[in-house]
Design an enzyme around this catalytic site. Structure first.
Site, PDB file in Angstrom:
ATOM      1  NE  ARG A  51       0.390   1.523   3.310  1.00 56.27           N
ATOM      2  CZ  ARG A  51       1.354   2.390   3.517  1.00 56.27           C
ATOM      3  NH1 ARG A  51       2.616   2.003   3.553  1.00 56.27           N
ATOM      4  NH2 ARG A  51       1.116   3.681   3.678  1.00 56.27           N
ATOM      5  N   GLY A  52       0.281   2.403  -0.091  1.00 57.63           N
ATOM      6  CA  GLY A  52       1.068   3.628  -0.236  1.00 57.63           C
ATOM      7  C   GLY A  52       1.176   3.955  -1.719  1.00 57.63           C
ATOM      8  CB  ALA A  53       0.696   7.138  -3.534  1.00 53.08           C
ATOM      9  NE  ARG A  94      -6.109   0.863  -1.668  1.00 53.02           N
ATOM     10  CZ  ARG A  94      -5.454   1.388  -0.620  1.00 53.02           C
ATOM     11  NH1 ARG A  94      -4.195   1.081  -0.411  1.00 53.02           N
ATOM     12  NH2 ARG A  94      -6.058   2.213   0.206  1.00 53.02           N
ATOM     13  CD  GLN A 199      -2.756   2.782   6.852  1.00 54.53           C
ATOM     14  OE1 GLN A 199      -3.307   3.203   7.867  1.00 54.53           O
ATOM     15  NE2 GLN A 199      -3.413   2.648   5.715  1.00 54.53           N
ATOM     16  CG  ASP A 240      -2.883   8.480  -0.972  1.00 47.59           C
ATOM     17  OD1 ASP A 240      -2.948   9.113   0.103  1.00 47.59           O
ATOM     18  OD2 ASP A 240      -2.381   7.353  -1.073  1.00 47.59           O
ATOM     19  CG  ASN A 250      -2.057  11.832   2.910  1.00 48.92           C
ATOM     20  OD1 ASN A 250      -1.491  11.024   2.180  1.00 48.92           O
ATOM     21  ND2 ASN A 250      -1.729  11.973   4.176  1.00 48.92           N
ATOM     22  CE  LYS A 251      -4.908   5.754   4.463  1.00 46.74           C
ATOM     23  NZ  LYS A 251      -5.881   4.887   3.759  1.00 46.74           N
TER      24      LYS A 251
HETATM   25  O1  MRU Z   1      -4.423   3.263   2.215  1.00 47.97           O
HETATM   26  P1  MRU Z   1      -2.959   3.424   2.041  1.00 47.97           P
HETATM   27  O2  MRU Z   1      -2.125   2.936   3.169  1.00 47.97           O
HETATM   28  O3  MRU Z   1      -2.467   2.941   0.693  1.00 47.97           O
HETATM   29  O4  MRU Z   1      -2.872   5.007   2.025  1.00 47.97           O
HETATM   30  C1  MRU Z   1      -1.894   5.686   1.421  1.00 47.97           C
HETATM   31  C2  MRU Z   1      -1.046   6.255   2.447  1.00 47.97           C
HETATM   32  O5  MRU Z   1      -0.227   5.568   2.978  1.00 47.97           O
HETATM   33  C3  MRU Z   1      -1.187   7.617   2.854  1.00 47.97           C
HETATM   34  O6  MRU Z   1      -2.296   8.283   2.465  1.00 47.97           O
HETATM   35  C4  MRU Z   1       0.120   8.324   2.661  1.00 47.97           C
HETATM   36  O7  MRU Z   1       0.167   9.341   3.560  1.00 47.97           O
HETATM   37  C5  MRU Z   1       0.348   8.811   1.267  1.00 47.97           C
HETATM   38  S1  MRU Z   1       0.861   7.581   0.215  1.00 47.97           S
HETATM   39  C6  MRU Z   1       2.465   7.997  -0.011  1.00 47.97           C
END
Ligand code: MRU
Length: 357
Positions: A51-53, A94, A199, A240, A250-251
Site C-alpha cells: 500500500r502507499g501511493a 484501488r 499505518q 495520494d 491523503n489518508k
Molecule cells: O491506504 P494506504 O495505506 O495505501 O494510504 C496511502 C497512504 O499511505 C497515505 O495516504 C500516505 O500518507 C500517502 S501515500 C504515499
C-alpha cells in the site's frame, strides 16, 4: 532501506516474479512474498499487502509487466487485447492513488507502438523496472529538498505512512526526516497512529525505529493537544493524489491535521513526487475517494497474545460504520509541496510551471 542489515526495496521484480514486503504483518513479522501472476498482484494491492501511493504505482507497473510476460498468445491482436484487460484489472484495484494509473500508463506508453510480441514482453519488463528506479530516485530528491526545511531540534508531526514502505524506497514525507537525521540534525517525530488501519503505529514507527529516530506514537485525536502546547514545529504528510489547483487527497484525518496546523500557525507540508499530481483533475472535489470495508472501523487488527494475527471487535456487532479511506486538504492550508524538483506552491500556477505538459 536497511532491514536487519540487508538492503530492501518495498517491491521489485526478478525474472517472472514480483516480490513485495508483506506490510500487513509489520511491525511484528518481516516477510517477503513472491507473486507469479497478475491476479495475485491485483489481490495484493486491493488487500493492502502492498500500500502507499508510490508502492502501488510500482506494483501496478510490475503487475502489468508480469501479465504481459505470462501471456502465451501467439496472435498479436489477441495479445494486445489481453494487455488492455490486464491494465483495466490493475487500475481498478484501488481508486485514489494517482500513482497507480501513472505507473500503468508509463508501461503502456512504452509498448503501444510495438508490434512484436517478444519485443513487447521485453519492453514491458524494462519499463516497469525503470519506473520503479525513477520513483525511488524522485523520493531521494524529495529528501534532499525537504531536509532544508527541517531545523536542528525540530519536532515533526506526520500522519499515516509515507515512508519507504509507501514507495519503492526512501518515501515522501519521511524522506526529508531521514536526510535531516543522517546529516546530524536532531529530529523528533510525532506519529499519528492513523486509524482505522494503523499505518502510523505499525509502519511509520517501524521505519523510524529502523533509522533510530526518536518518536512517539500518538492517538489520532491527540495531535491538537501537542500543537496547542507548542510541541510541533512542522507537519509533513504524503499525498495520494494532488489536483492541479493544489488540493491534496491523503489518508483520512489529514484534513483535520492541516486545519489544526493552520489554527496553531504551524507550517503544513505535503511531500509527493510528480507521479502523484493528476494534471487532469481540476480540484479536490473530483478526486475519487475509496470507501473500504466497515469492519476496518469496528474491528482492530494486530498480533494476538499467542503470536497469531487477528482482529478483535470493538463495537456492538449490529452497529453501522462508515470508512472513507482518504480526505482532501484544500490547497489554502498547504504551506508547500515538497517534490523532486524542489518545494513548490500548492496552486495551479506553480504546479503547471513545474509539472505541466
Ligand atoms: O491506504 P494506504 O495505506 O495505501 O494510504 C496511502 C497512504 O499511505 C497515505 O495516504 C500516505 O500518507 C500517502 S501515500 C504515499
Amino acid at each position: 532501506m536497511q532491514v536487519n542489515g540487508k538492503n530492501y526495496r518495498t517491491v521489485w521484480m526478478k525474472g517472472q516474479s514480483v516480490f513485495m514486503i508483506e506490510q500487513r504483518l509489520l511491525p511484528h513479522t518481516f516477510k517477503v512474498v513472491e507473486l507469479k501472476s497478475l491476479d495475485s498482484v491485483c489481490d495484493a494491492i486491493s488487500t493492502m499487502v502492498v500500500r502507499g501511493a508510490g508502492a502501488i504505482g510500482a506494483s501496478g507497473a510490475f503487475g502489468l509487466a508480469l501479465g504481459v510476460l505470462n501471456d502465451d498468445s501467439l496472435d498479436l491482436s489477441e495479445f494486445k487485447k489481453n494487455i488492455l484487460i490486464y491494465y483495466k484489472k490493475l487500475v481498478e484495484t484501488r481508486p485514489t492513488a494517482n500513482d497507480l494509473k501513472h505507473g500503468l500508463d508509463f508501461v503502456m506508453a512504452r509498448i503501444t507502438d510495438c508490434n512484436d510480441i517478444l519485443k513487447i514482453k521485453n519492453l514491458a519488463y524494462i519499463a516497469a523496472c525503470e519506473y520503479a528506479d525513477t520513483g525511488s530516485e524522485n523520493c531521494r530528491k524529495i529528501g534532499e529538498h525537504g531536509a532544508k526545511l527541517i531545523k536542528d531540534g525540530y519536532k515533526i508531526l506526520t500522519h499515516c505512512n509515507a515512508g519507504w514502505l509507501a514507495f519503492v524506497d526512501f518515501g515522501s514525507a519521511l524522506s526529508p526526516v531521514y536526510t535531516a537525521s543522517r546529516s546530524g540534525k536532531k529530529v523528533f517525530v510525532y506519529v499519528d497512529e492513523t486509524r482505522p488501519r494503523l499505518q502510523g503505529a505499525n509502519l511509520t514507527s517501524f521505519e523510524l525505529s529502523g533509522e533510530n529516530i526518536p518518536h512517539s506514537i500518538i492517538a489520532d485525536n491527540a495531535a491538537g493537544f501537542f500543537m496547542q502546547k507548542g510541541s510541533v514545529n512542522m507537519v509533513i504528510t504524503g499525498a495520494d493524489r494532488i489536483a492541479v489547483n493544489g488540493d491534496a487527497a491523503n489518508k483520512i484525518g489529514t484534513y483535520e491535521k492541516a486545519v489544526l496546523a493552520f489554527e496553531n500557525g504551524i507550517p503544513f507540508y505535503i511531500a509527493a513526487p510528480s507521479s502523484t499530481i493528476d494534471l487532469e483533475c481540476e480540484s479536490g472535489k473530483f478526486i475519487p475517494i475509496e470507501k473500504r470495508d466497515s469492519s476496518e472501523v469496528t474491528q482492530v487488527y494486530g498480533r494476538l497474545k499467542d503470536g497469531s494475527f487477528g482482529s478483535v471487535l470493538v463495537a456492538p456487532s449490529g452497529s453501522n460504520a462508515e470508512n472513507p479511506a482518504f480526505d482532501v486538504t484544500p490547497a489554502r492550508y498547504i504551506t508547500g509541496i515538497i517534490t523532486e524538483k524542489g518545494v513548490i506552491k500548492a496552486n495551479r500556477k506553480s504546479i503547471l510551471e513545474n509539472f505541466g505538459k
